[in-house]
Motif scaffolding. Structure first.
Motif, PDB file in Angstrom:
ATOM      1  N   TYR A  51       3.484   5.302   8.956  1.00  0.00           N
ATOM      2  CA  TYR A  51       3.797   6.540   9.465  1.00  0.00           C
ATOM      3  C   TYR A  51       5.159   7.011   8.900  1.00  0.00           C
ATOM      4  O   TYR A  51       5.507   8.138   8.395  1.00  0.00           O
ATOM      5  CB  TYR A  51       3.594   6.761  10.718  1.00  0.00           C
ATOM      6  N   CYS A  52       5.940   5.677   8.916  1.00  0.00           N
ATOM      7  CA  CYS A  52       7.424   6.320   8.239  1.00  0.00           C
ATOM      8  C   CYS A  52       7.296   6.602   6.731  1.00  0.00           C
ATOM      9  O   CYS A  52       8.064   7.660   6.391  1.00  0.00           O
ATOM     10  CB  CYS A  52       8.266   4.947   8.353  1.00  0.00           C
ATOM     11  N   TYR A  53       6.378   6.071   6.070  1.00  0.00           N
ATOM     12  CA  TYR A  53       6.365   6.549   4.624  1.00  0.00           C
ATOM     13  C   TYR A  53       5.830   8.078   4.610  1.00  0.00           C
ATOM     14  O   TYR A  53       6.513   8.826   3.706  1.00  0.00           O
ATOM     15  CB  TYR A  53       5.154   5.737   3.825  1.00  0.00           C
ATOM     16  N   GLY A  54       5.082   8.286   5.346  1.00  0.00           N
ATOM     17  CA  GLY A  54       4.474   9.649   5.313  1.00  0.00           C
ATOM     18  C   GLY A  54       5.413  10.977   5.763  1.00  0.00           C
ATOM     19  O   GLY A  54       5.687  11.906   5.035  1.00  0.00           O
ATOM     20  N   PRO A  68       0.911  -1.288  -0.065  1.00  0.00           N
ATOM     21  CA  PRO A  68       0.187   0.024   0.171  1.00  0.00           C
ATOM     22  C   PRO A  68       0.678   1.043  -0.021  1.00  0.00           C
ATOM     23  O   PRO A  68       0.317   2.243  -0.370  1.00  0.00           O
ATOM     24  CB  PRO A  68      -0.582   0.015   1.257  1.00  0.00           C
ATOM     25  N   LEU A  69       2.282   1.242   0.591  1.00  0.00           N
ATOM     26  CA  LEU A  69       2.724   2.414   0.460  1.00  0.00           C
ATOM     27  C   LEU A  69       3.500   2.608  -0.793  1.00  0.00           C
ATOM     28  O   LEU A  69       3.405   3.951  -1.423  1.00  0.00           O
ATOM     29  CB  LEU A  69       4.055   2.127   1.520  1.00  0.00           C
ATOM     30  N   ALA A 124       2.920   5.956  -3.317  1.00  0.00           N
ATOM     31  CA  ALA A 124       3.858   6.686  -4.014  1.00  0.00           C
ATOM     32  C   ALA A 124       3.575   6.745  -5.559  1.00  0.00           C
ATOM     33  O   ALA A 124       3.681   7.775  -6.043  1.00  0.00           O
ATOM     34  CB  ALA A 124       5.251   6.124  -3.943  1.00  0.00           C
ATOM     35  N   TRP A 125       3.152   5.767  -5.969  1.00  0.00           N
ATOM     36  CA  TRP A 125       2.843   5.632  -7.632  1.00  0.00           C
ATOM     37  C   TRP A 125       1.468   6.833  -7.750  1.00  0.00           C
ATOM     38  O   TRP A 125       1.749   7.370  -8.866  1.00  0.00           O
ATOM     39  CB  TRP A 125       2.431   4.518  -8.054  1.00  0.00           C
ATOM     40  N   ALA A 126       0.729   6.608  -6.977  1.00  0.00           N
ATOM     41  CA  ALA A 126      -0.570   7.577  -7.106  1.00  0.00           C
ATOM     42  C   ALA A 126      -0.064   8.883  -7.013  1.00  0.00           C
ATOM     43  O   ALA A 126      -0.599   9.799  -7.711  1.00  0.00           O
ATOM     44  CB  ALA A 126      -1.497   7.278  -6.008  1.00  0.00           C
ATOM     45  N   ALA A 127       0.780   9.455  -6.279  1.00  0.00           N
ATOM     46  CA  ALA A 127       1.283  10.687  -5.949  1.00  0.00           C
ATOM     47  C   ALA A 127       2.035  11.030  -7.126  1.00  0.00           C
ATOM     48  O   ALA A 127       1.931  12.265  -7.532  1.00  0.00           O
ATOM     49  CB  ALA A 127       1.941  10.882  -4.595  1.00  0.00           C
ATOM     50  N   MET A 128       2.941  10.262  -7.695  1.00  0.00           N
ATOM     51  CA  MET A 128       3.667  10.631  -8.694  1.00  0.00           C
ATOM     52  C   MET A 128       2.967  10.982 -10.035  1.00  0.00           C
ATOM     53  O   MET A 128       3.348  11.796 -10.781  1.00  0.00           O
ATOM     54  CB  MET A 128       4.840   9.452  -9.073  1.00  0.00           C
TER      55      MET A 128
END
Length: 321
Positions: free
Chosen positions: A156-159, A12-13, A17-21
């Motif tokens: 959380y770390c991803y964010g 899911p992380l 990331a792909w969605a944001a890119m």
């Protein structure tokens, strides 16, 4: 580049990331004159010099334009982080104000950090969504102080960290989008290193970022954290945590070779030197309550030639095979 096999908690992380890119980037071309931008970038330089020796020295290995841009990104993140950790007033209101200023186009000309950061975001075509994900996660810190599982903590770390790596990736430059999962994993590893180093400091702020179910599995409670108890249970718990973070570094570092050549050494150095903090925790008997683990400047300088050699010889790429 070799594809990275993802654990269930990572999927899911990486999707985030792909969605944001895929989100659109700014189409502005200029936000301020050269004099004002130089003033803004100098303000960013002062912030990173004051707050992070590791990233200051690592960023010094970049070409001047990318070094300047990376330090502006750090300053943007640092302002947001300080609002949450050391607020001067209402942190929710302060963070909302910083979000508005930092994402506004163009930003106010009397806000140097926002000005430099926006110039970087536009110049390097960084998707705004990564910055929004970072600020969204920091806002959660104002309401949430515990994480039940490792999967929750990884989110959380991803964010707060993987998003920074993904933004840095756009500054450094990359040729293969398959680098994204590596950047996500490296961000998690870096932030988990922070988590292990800062247990005592975070507790003083009323926060505990260690997975509660894993503490319980090792027979530990919040009372043990409160009194800073270093015993066999704590040593076993920390050894388990450190082993996992080291594994994440090992599997993330090959992604460095997917970056533009002029940025590989800086990112590898940041990761390797930060990984060294884990050794310092071990050397001091896993006591993260009474001292802050770190590497000295001399130690960092001694380690740089080996890191340079690893980048130069493609060591990290070979480790991925």
């Amino acid at each position: 580049m070799v594809g990275l096999a993802l654990a269930e908690w990572e999927r899911p992380l990486v999707e985030r990331a792909w969605a944001a890119m895929s989100q659109s980037v700014s189409h502005l071309e200029r936000i301020a004159d050269g004099h004002r931008l130089r003033w803004a970038y100098k303000a960013c330089e002062r912030i990173i010099r004051q707050h992070s020796r590791t990233f200051y020295w690592a960023s010094a290995l970049l070409p001047a334009p990318k070094r300047q841009a990376t330090r502006a990104l750090y300053a943007f993140c640092r302002v947001a982080d300080d609002i949450v950790d050391d607020p001067q007033g209402d942190p929710s209101a302060e963070l909302a104000r910083w979000r508005r200023i930092a994402l506004e186009e163009p930003p106010p000309e009397d806000e140097p950090i926002a000005l430099a950061w926006t110039d970087v975001r536009i110049r390097y075509r960084i998707p705004k969504r990564y910055a929004e994900q970072l600020l969204d996660t920091l806002s959660q810190d104002l309401q949430r102080a515990r994480y039940e599982t490792f999967e929750e903590l990884a989110g959380y770390c991803y964010g707060v960290a993987s998003t920074v790596g993904l933004m840095s990736m756009h500054i450094i430059g990359f040729s293969d989008p398959m680098i994204v999962p590596y950047a996500v994993r490296l961000g998690v590893a870096l932030q988990l290193t922070n988590v292990l180093r800062d247990v005592g400091e975070d507790w003083q702020r009323g926060r505990l970022y260690l997975p509660l179910e894993e503490l319980q599995a090792f027979g530990l409670s919040e009372e043990d954290i409160e009194v800073g108890r270093v015993d066999g249970r704590w040593r076993n718990f920390m050894a388990f945590q450190i082993a996992r973070v080291r594994h994440l570094y090992e599997e993330a570092l090959p992604g460095v070779m997917g970056l533009n050549p002029d940025g590989r050494l800086a990112i590898a150095a940041a990761a390797e030197l930060y990984r060294g903090i884990l050794e310092d925790i071990e050397r001091h008997d896993f006591d993260v309550f009474r001292r802050r683990a770190h590497l000295s400047r001399v130690t960092m300088l001694i380690r740089l030639p080996r890191i340079w050699w690893r980048v130069r010889t493609g060591f990290y790429a070979r480790r991925a095979k």
